[in-house]
Design an enzyme around this catalytic site. Structure first.
Site, PDB file in Angstrom:
ATOM      1  N   TYR A 129     -24.169 -13.013  -6.704  1.00 45.11           N
ATOM      2  CA  TYR A 129     -23.728 -14.354  -6.304  1.00 45.11           C
ATOM      3  C   TYR A 129     -23.283 -15.103  -7.541  1.00 45.11           C
ATOM      4  O   TYR A 129     -23.982 -15.129  -8.554  1.00 45.11           O
ATOM      5  CB  TYR A 129     -24.869 -15.118  -5.624  1.00 45.11           C
ATOM      6  CG  TYR A 129     -24.492 -16.507  -5.167  1.00 45.11           C
ATOM      7  CD1 TYR A 129     -23.553 -16.693  -4.143  1.00 45.11           C
ATOM      8  CD2 TYR A 129     -25.060 -17.643  -5.747  1.00 45.11           C
ATOM      9  CE1 TYR A 129     -23.204 -17.975  -3.722  1.00 45.11           C
ATOM     10  CE2 TYR A 129     -24.718 -18.926  -5.316  1.00 45.11           C
ATOM     11  CZ  TYR A 129     -23.789 -19.080  -4.303  1.00 45.11           C
ATOM     12  OH  TYR A 129     -23.450 -20.348  -3.876  1.00 45.11           O
TER      13      TYR A 129
ATOM     14  N   ASP B  92     -22.632 -13.750 -15.810  1.00 43.91           N
ATOM     15  CA  ASP B  92     -23.113 -14.938 -15.115  1.00 43.91           C
ATOM     16  C   ASP B  92     -24.600 -15.050 -15.412  1.00 43.91           C
ATOM     17  O   ASP B  92     -25.425 -14.363 -14.804  1.00 43.91           O
ATOM     18  CB  ASP B  92     -22.834 -14.817 -13.617  1.00 43.91           C
ATOM     19  CG  ASP B  92     -23.333 -16.029 -12.841  1.00 43.91           C
ATOM     20  OD1 ASP B  92     -24.112 -16.832 -13.414  1.00 43.91           O
ATOM     21  OD2 ASP B  92     -22.950 -16.176 -11.672  1.00 43.91           O
TER      22      ASP B  92
ATOM     23  N   LYS C  87     -28.319 -24.073 -14.041  1.00 45.56           N
ATOM     24  CA  LYS C  87     -29.762 -24.167 -13.802  1.00 45.56           C
ATOM     25  C   LYS C  87     -30.515 -24.651 -15.059  1.00 45.56           C
ATOM     26  O   LYS C  87     -30.478 -25.836 -15.330  1.00 45.56           O
ATOM     27  CB  LYS C  87     -30.259 -22.857 -13.198  1.00 45.56           C
ATOM     28  CG  LYS C  87     -29.552 -22.665 -11.836  1.00 45.56           C
ATOM     29  CD  LYS C  87     -30.038 -21.573 -10.940  1.00 45.56           C
ATOM     30  CE  LYS C  87     -29.328 -21.682  -9.579  1.00 45.56           C
ATOM     31  NZ  LYS C  87     -28.602 -20.538  -9.130  1.00 45.56           N
TER      32      LYS C  87
HETATM   33  C1  LIG Z   1     -27.114 -20.640  -8.578  1.00 42.51           C
HETATM   34  C2  LIG Z   1     -26.111 -19.660  -9.071  1.00 42.51           C
HETATM   35  C3  LIG Z   1     -24.743 -19.983  -9.201  1.00 42.51           C
HETATM   36  C4  LIG Z   1     -24.167 -21.243  -8.648  1.00 42.51           C
HETATM   37  O1  LIG Z   1     -24.622 -22.381  -9.279  1.00 42.51           O
HETATM   38  P1  LIG Z   1     -24.539 -23.789  -8.459  1.00 42.51           P
HETATM   39  O2  LIG Z   1     -24.951 -24.787  -9.482  1.00 42.51           O
HETATM   40  O3  LIG Z   1     -25.466 -23.650  -7.300  1.00 42.51           O
HETATM   41  O4  LIG Z   1     -23.117 -23.947  -8.028  1.00 42.51           O
HETATM   42  C5  LIG Z   1     -23.920 -19.070  -9.825  1.00 42.51           C
HETATM   43  N1  LIG Z   1     -24.388 -17.899 -10.276  1.00 42.51           N
HETATM   44  C6  LIG Z   1     -25.676 -17.549 -10.160  1.00 42.51           C
HETATM   45  C7  LIG Z   1     -26.136 -16.240 -10.721  1.00 42.51           C
HETATM   46  C8  LIG Z   1     -26.576 -18.400  -9.526  1.00 42.51           C
HETATM   47  O5  LIG Z   1     -27.847 -18.013  -9.338  1.00 42.51           O
END
Ligand SMILES: *Cc1c(COP(=O)(O)O)cnc(C)c1O
Length: 429
Positions: A148, A241, A269
């Site tokens: 994701y 990511d 985060k």
């Molecule tokens: C949470 C998450 C995102 C998206 O971040 P948001 O601030 O919710 O848009 C992207 N990549 C990873 C791996 C995530 O866990």
């Protein structure tokens, strides 16, 4: 023995919310549908504990899905935010905090020579992809099934039948034209990865170095190196990511732990410390393509917001070496205790963990990709989660999410958690 919690006020709020918010929530997983119960409305929190609107208190292992590595309402972080707020909440002009957080990120993650802040991880990954496409003059992306990267159209794609097929939209409203350029392969499948690179010229391969959105599924030995080498041979950029792993699994994220350097890194985060902030960054020559230094457009009204930067910077500064050792020890104690409790109750589980992250998979075999994560006993996980909630432990409400132990979790919290977990395993076993 079955225990339960009072949820009168949560139920009333949920009924009201359903009238005005789709599904009663502002982000789907909060609705707790995949564990077969109604959402719990939160009133307040501090440290490792949250209290719902009915007064039930829980040891929290969601911690807002990752940002709160120091737990809730950490006094220094709150003070930094309040101080910043008194000076004005946003200016639409640069501030000293943005320079400081960029310097702090670069110090921790040397591959991130320059950084651009955004307000969400979704925006950051979307922008990193735009930059990769501009820098390579290519359009195709390689991503992994079950990974994701935010709800970016082109990445909300599912694997079609067969390996290395063009992605199909994972949601209505995502046009095929958006996912057509995305190729999806199973995580940890070196052959499928090699085949995809042989067949396509990619702008980028994007990966969570420790995927944590299909539950925590670790890379097999050599996989990240393979991605690095194949990307180089192919002329593609490697994007990590690290929205979850960044500044959590070590000071410099998974790239530091694994010794594999990406071209671009997506962060979020932890970097926002519980306020809306995220970022992407990488080598200077790439990042200087971003406007106004370069020609790749990307902007944001609240990007680098002073409150979010204050929270993020304070969060990072509190993350010293002893903090990472402590978080690692907490995670290990928890993972080992959960394994033992499951074994004692005769419930087959497999617990994956790295410092600051773990997943309890209801499966005898350790999931190595999305298909094996899907094959877990999701019903048993759901029942176990409901049993934990009834005993004052708040787990992530999906088999596909990681637990986020924090620096606020004490040994007393762990004892309480493991007692509840043992009872819950017995209940579902
Ligand atoms: C949470 C998450 C995102 C998206 O971040 P948001 O601030 O919710 O848009 C992207 N990549 C990873 C791996 C995530 O866990």
């Amino acid at each position: 023995m079955s225990v339960s919690i009072t949820d009168t006020k949560s139920s009333e709020l949920y009924a009201r919310a359903l009238q005005r918010l789709p599904g009663g929530v502002n982000s789907p997983v909060r609705a707790m549908r995949s564990i077969g119960r109604d959402p719990i409305f939160i009133d307040r929190a501090d440290g490792a504990e949250i209290v719902d609107v009915d007064g039930n208190r829980y040891v929290d292992y969601v911690c807002s899905w990752g940002p709160l590595i120091h737990g809730h309402a950490h006094p220094e972080i709150i003070e930094a935010v309040v101080t910043a707020a008194h000076r004005g909440t946003t200016f639409g002009a640069p501030t000293v905090g943005e320079v400081e957080i960029a310097e702090e990120i670069a110090r921790r993650m040397p591959s991130v020579e320059m950084v651009r802040m955004t307000s969400s991880g979704t925006e950051a990954s979307m922008s990193a992809i735009r930059l990769a496409r501009a820098a390579t003059g290519r359009t195709k992306l390689l991503k992994f099934a079950g990974a994701y990267h935010g709800h970016v159209d082109g990445l909300l794609a599912e694997a079609g039948s067969g390996l290395a097929t063009a992605g199909i939209p994972a949601s209505p409203g995502v046009p095929e034209s958006a996912t057509h350029e995305t190729v999806i392969v199973p995580w940890n499948d070196g052959e499928a990865i090699a085949r995809a690179f042989a067949e396509h010229e990619f702008a980028a391969v994007i990966a969570e170095p420790y995927p944590a959105n299909m539950g925590l599924v670790l890379p097999v030995e050599g996989l990240l190196e393979l991605l690095r080498n194949k990307a180089d041979e192919n002329g593609a950029l490697l994007i990590f990511d690290e929205v979850i792993t960044g500044f959590r699994v070590s000071a410099g994220g998974a790239q530091e732990r694994e010794g594999v350097t990406p071209d671009l890194t997506v962060m979020g985060k932890v970097v926002g410390g519980g306020l809306p902030a995220a970022a992407y960054g990488g080598r200077r020559v790439l990042m200087e393509r971003i406007a106004p230094a370069g020609d790749v457009y990307q902007a944001g009204t609240l990007s680098g917001n002073p409150l979010a930067v204050a929270a993020g910077l304070t969060t990072l500064k509190l993350l010293d070496d002893p903090a990472y050792l402590r978080l690692g020890a907490t995670t290990e104690t928890l993972a080992a205790g959960l394994r033992d409790a499951a074994a004692a109750a005769g419930v087959p589980v497999s617990v994956n963990s790295v410092p600051g992250l773990l997943t309890v998979f209801f499966s005898e075999v350790t999931p190595r990709d999305y298909a094996t994560a899907q094959a877990c006993d999701h019903e048993a996980y759901a029942a176990w989660c409901r049993a934990l909630l009834a005993r004052g432990v708040y787990p992530p409400a999906s088999q596909y999410e990681a637990w986020f132990p924090s620096l606020a979790h004490t040994s007393e919290h762990l004892d309480r958690t493991l007692d509840a977990a043992a009872a819950a395993f017995t209940e579902v076993g």
